[in-house]
Design a protein around this motif. Structure first.
Motif, PDB file in Angstrom:
ATOM      1  N   THR A  86       0.909  -1.292  -0.009  1.00 17.32           N
ATOM      2  CA  THR A  86      -0.018  -0.051  -0.037  1.00 17.32           C
ATOM      3  C   THR A  86       1.091   1.336   0.001  1.00 17.32           C
ATOM      4  N   LEU A  87       0.415   2.250  -0.867  1.00 18.14           N
ATOM      5  CA  LEU A  87       1.134   3.544  -0.854  1.00 18.14           C
ATOM      6  C   LEU A  87       0.038   4.479  -0.587  1.00 18.14           C
ATOM      7  N   VAL A  88       0.406   5.266   0.477  1.00 21.71           N
ATOM      8  CA  VAL A  88      -0.577   6.459   0.733  1.00 21.71           C
ATOM      9  C   VAL A  88       0.250   7.898   0.537  1.00 21.71           C
ATOM     10  N   ASN A  89      -0.144   8.318  -0.619  1.00 21.53           N
ATOM     11  CA  ASN A  89       0.426   9.824  -0.754  1.00 21.53           C
ATOM     12  C   ASN A  89      -0.218  10.895   0.025  1.00 21.53           C
ATOM     13  N   ASN A  90       0.265  11.149   1.284  1.00 20.89           N
ATOM     14  CA  ASN A  90      -0.263  12.028   1.968  1.00 20.89           C
ATOM     15  C   ASN A  90       0.357  13.373   2.092  1.00 20.89           C
ATOM     16  N   ALA A  91       1.735  13.385   2.052  1.00 23.32           N
ATOM     17  CA  ALA A  91       2.555  14.565   2.074  1.00 23.32           C
ATOM     18  C   ALA A  91       1.852  15.656   1.261  1.00 23.32           C
ATOM     19  N   GLY A  92       1.602  16.975   1.596  1.00 21.37           N
ATOM     20  CA  GLY A  92       1.502  18.070   0.744  1.00 21.37           C
ATOM     21  C   GLY A  92       1.675  19.346   1.239  1.00 21.37           C
ATOM     22  N   VAL A  93       1.813  20.642   0.560  1.00 22.00           N
ATOM     23  CA  VAL A  93       1.593  21.700   0.796  1.00 22.00           C
ATOM     24  C   VAL A  93       0.891  22.609   0.386  1.00 22.00           C
ATOM     25  N   MET A  94       0.308  23.871   1.206  1.00 18.25           N
ATOM     26  CA  MET A  94      -0.834  24.460   0.759  1.00 18.25           C
ATOM     27  C   MET A  94      -0.423  25.902   1.104  1.00 18.25           C
ATOM     28  N   VAL A 135      -3.075   2.080  -3.881  1.00 21.47           N
ATOM     29  CA  VAL A 135      -2.426   3.432  -4.146  1.00 21.47           C
ATOM     30  C   VAL A 135      -3.709   4.452  -3.810  1.00 21.47           C
ATOM     31  N   ILE A 136      -3.347   5.172  -2.688  1.00 26.69           N
ATOM     32  CA  ILE A 136      -4.238   6.172  -2.179  1.00 26.69           C
ATOM     33  C   ILE A 136      -3.633   7.640  -2.148  1.00 26.69           C
ATOM     34  N   SER A 137      -4.153   8.536  -2.760  1.00 24.42           N
ATOM     35  CA  SER A 137      -3.423   9.894  -2.737  1.00 24.42           C
ATOM     36  C   SER A 137      -4.485  10.823  -2.299  1.00 24.42           C
ATOM     37  N   MET A 138      -4.051  11.838  -1.456  1.00 26.96           N
ATOM     38  CA  MET A 138      -4.695  12.723  -1.107  1.00 26.96           C
ATOM     39  C   MET A 138      -5.086  13.930  -1.957  1.00 26.96           C
ATOM     40  N   SER A 139      -6.232  13.968  -2.319  1.00 29.29           N
ATOM     41  CA  SER A 139      -6.779  15.151  -3.204  1.00 29.29           C
ATOM     42  C   SER A 139      -7.200  16.433  -2.004  1.00 29.29           C
ATOM     43  N   SER A 140      -8.151  17.110  -2.376  1.00 28.84           N
ATOM     44  CA  SER A 140      -9.034  18.112  -1.451  1.00 28.84           C
ATOM     45  C   SER A 140     -10.321  18.319  -2.104  1.00 28.84           C
ATOM     46  N   SER A 141     -11.281  18.789  -1.099  1.00 29.73           N
ATOM     47  CA  SER A 141     -12.635  18.978  -1.597  1.00 29.73           C
ATOM     48  C   SER A 141     -12.595  20.521  -2.157  1.00 29.73           C
ATOM     49  N   ILE A 176      -4.359  -4.140  -8.591  1.00 32.82           N
ATOM     50  CA  ILE A 176      -4.126  -2.923  -7.778  1.00 32.82           C
ATOM     51  C   ILE A 176      -5.144  -1.802  -7.883  1.00 32.82           C
ATOM     52  N   THR A 177      -5.698  -1.485  -6.712  1.00 32.38           N
ATOM     53  CA  THR A 177      -6.564  -0.388  -6.864  1.00 32.38           C
ATOM     54  C   THR A 177      -5.924   0.975  -6.570  1.00 32.38           C
ATOM     55  N   VAL A 178      -6.490   1.952  -7.422  1.00 33.63           N
ATOM     56  CA  VAL A 178      -5.908   3.399  -7.129  1.00 33.63           C
ATOM     57  C   VAL A 178      -7.175   4.424  -7.185  1.00 33.63           C
ATOM     58  N   ASN A 179      -6.962   4.968  -5.807  1.00 34.60           N
ATOM     59  CA  ASN A 179      -8.053   5.838  -5.579  1.00 34.60           C
ATOM     60  C   ASN A 179      -7.313   7.264  -4.810  1.00 34.60           C
ATOM     61  N   ALA A 180      -8.327   8.287  -4.793  1.00 30.23           N
ATOM     62  CA  ALA A 180      -8.106   9.403  -4.040  1.00 30.23           C
ATOM     63  C   ALA A 180      -9.117   9.855  -3.202  1.00 30.23           C
ATOM     64  N   ALA A 219      -8.414   8.902   8.002  1.00 26.96           N
ATOM     65  CA  ALA A 219      -7.829   7.872   8.164  1.00 26.96           C
ATOM     66  C   ALA A 219      -8.873   6.569   7.923  1.00 26.96           C
ATOM     67  N   ALA A 220     -10.043   6.644   8.500  1.00 22.35           N
ATOM     68  CA  ALA A 220     -11.131   5.558   8.315  1.00 22.35           C
ATOM     69  C   ALA A 220     -11.381   5.320   6.947  1.00 22.35           C
ATOM     70  N   ALA A 221     -11.258   6.436   6.040  1.00 25.18           N
ATOM     71  CA  ALA A 221     -11.790   6.479   4.504  1.00 25.18           C
ATOM     72  C   ALA A 221     -10.358   5.612   3.905  1.00 25.18           C
ATOM     73  N   VAL A 222      -9.396   6.060   4.285  1.00 23.65           N
ATOM     74  CA  VAL A 222      -7.872   5.172   3.584  1.00 23.65           C
ATOM     75  C   VAL A 222      -8.071   3.847   4.133  1.00 23.65           C
ATOM     76  N   SER A 223      -8.458   3.572   5.180  1.00 23.47           N
ATOM     77  CA  SER A 223      -8.388   1.981   5.785  1.00 23.47           C
ATOM     78  C   SER A 223      -9.451   1.288   4.942  1.00 23.47           C
ATOM     79  N   PHE A 224     -10.405   2.145   4.550  1.00 21.06           N
ATOM     80  CA  PHE A 224     -11.418   1.266   3.908  1.00 21.06           C
ATOM     81  C   PHE A 224     -10.952   0.777   2.225  1.00 21.06           C
ATOM     82  N   LEU A 225     -10.412   2.197   1.825  1.00 18.26           N
ATOM     83  CA  LEU A 225      -9.859   1.836   0.429  1.00 18.26           C
ATOM     84  C   LEU A 225      -8.621   0.807   0.383  1.00 18.26           C
TER      85      LEU A 225
END
Length: 245
Positions: A86-94, A135-141, A176-180, A219-225
Motif C-alpha cells: 500500500t502507498l498513501v500519498n499524504n504529504a502536501g503543501v498549501m 495506491v491512495i492519494s490525498m486530493s482536497s474538496s 491494484i486499486t488506485v483511488n484518491a 484515516a478511516a476512509a483510507v483504511s476502507f480503500l
C-alpha cells in the motif's frame, strides 16, 4: 513481521492526517514506513506508538519534492519489509493566495510536492507494488469548491485526481486499486494556521455536521480503500468532507 503481513508507505506521516493514517493502517495489521520531511520527533512518536502495541514500523526522513526521494523510500521499505502493498500519498503543501498575488515560488513549491512528489510515488508503485495492492492519494474538496485564494493548490490536487483515474486503468490488470481521498476542512495545522477564529467558526458552521473533520475521519476512509472491502473500488475520488459538497 510475517512473510504475509501487508505493508504500507505513508508520506508526511509525522503529524495530522498522515500520522492518523499510519496509526490506523498499523491497527489494521500493516507494517508501516512513516515518512517525514523535518518533524523527526513527531515521526518517532508515531512509530513508537505502533511498536508499543506490537506493530512493525520505521521512520524515514525524505522530502518528496526531491526527485530521488520516492525511489529511496521504496528501496528502504523493500529491504525492511520484503514487500510493499500500500502507498498513501499524504504529504502536501498549501499556500493560499490570490492568483494575481501568487509568486513563482508559490507555484513551483506546491507543484514540486503536490504533483511531482505524487507522480514519482505513483511511478514507483506502478513498478514495485505487489499484485492486489492499493495506491491512495490525498486530493482536497477544494477541487469542486474552487474558493478564492486556492487556485494553485486546487490545480495541483486536480492533477492528483487526473493521475489517479489514469493509473487505475493502467494497474487494474494487476489487481491494484488506485483511488484518491478528498478531505474537506480538517482540524489540523495545515488548515488552522493563518485563519482567524471567525473564519474557522464560519467554515465549521457551514458543514452539515456542524464540525470540522478529524484526522481519524480521513484515516478511516483510507483504511476502507486499503482494506478487503475496498477491492472493487478503483479510479475514484472519495470526498470525505461531511457533506459540504
Amino acid at each position: 513481521m510475517t512473510e504475509t503481513q501487508k505493508t504500507a508507505i505513508v508520506t508526511g506521516a509525522s503529524k495530522g492526517i498522515g500520522a492518523a493514517i499510519a496509526l490506523r493502517l498499523a491497527q489494521d495489521g500493516h507494517a508501516v514506513l512513516a515518512n517525514y520531511a523535518s518533524n523527526e520527533a513527531g515521526a518517532n512518536q508515531v512509530i513508537n506508538t505502533i511498536r508499543s502495541t506490537g506493530g512493525h514500523a520505521i521512520a524515514v526522513k525524505g522530502d518528496i519534492a526531491e526527485p530521488s526521494c520516492m525511489a529511496r523510500l521504496f528501496d528502504v521499505a523493500g529491504k525492511e519489509f520484503g514487500r510493499i502493498d500500500t502507498l498513501v500519498n499524504n504529504a502536501g503543501v498549501m499556500h493560499c493566495t490570490s492568483v494575481s498575488e501568487a509568486t513563482d515560488e508559490d507555484f513551483e513549491t506546491q507543484c514540486a510536492v503536490n504533483i511531482g512528489g505524487v507522480f514519482r510515488a505513483m511511478r514507483e508503485a506502478a513498478n514495485r507494488l505487489t499484485e492486489g495492492g492499493a495506491v491512495i492519494s490525498m486530493s482536497s474538496s477544494v477541487v469542486g469548491l474552487y474558493q478564492p485564494t486556492y487556485g494553485i493548490y486546487a490545480a495541483t490536487k486536480a492533477a492528483v485526481e487526473a493521475m489517479t483515474h489514469v493509473l487505475a486503468k493502467e494497474l487494474g490488470p494487476r489487481g491494484i486499486t488506485v483511488n484518491a481521498v478528498a478531505p474537506g476542512p480538517v482540524g489540523t495545522d495545515l488548515f488552522m494556521v493563518g485563519k482567524p477564529d471567525a473564519m474557522i467558526e464560519s467554515i465549521t458552521k457551514a458543514n452539515p455536521f456542524g464540525r470540522l473533520g478529524t484526522p481519524e475521519d480521513i484515516a478511516a476512509a483510507v483504511s476502507f480503500l486499503a482494506g478487503p472491502d475496498g477491492r472493487w473500488i478503483s479510479g475514484q475520488t472519495l470526498r470525505a468532507n461531511g457533506g459540504v459538497i
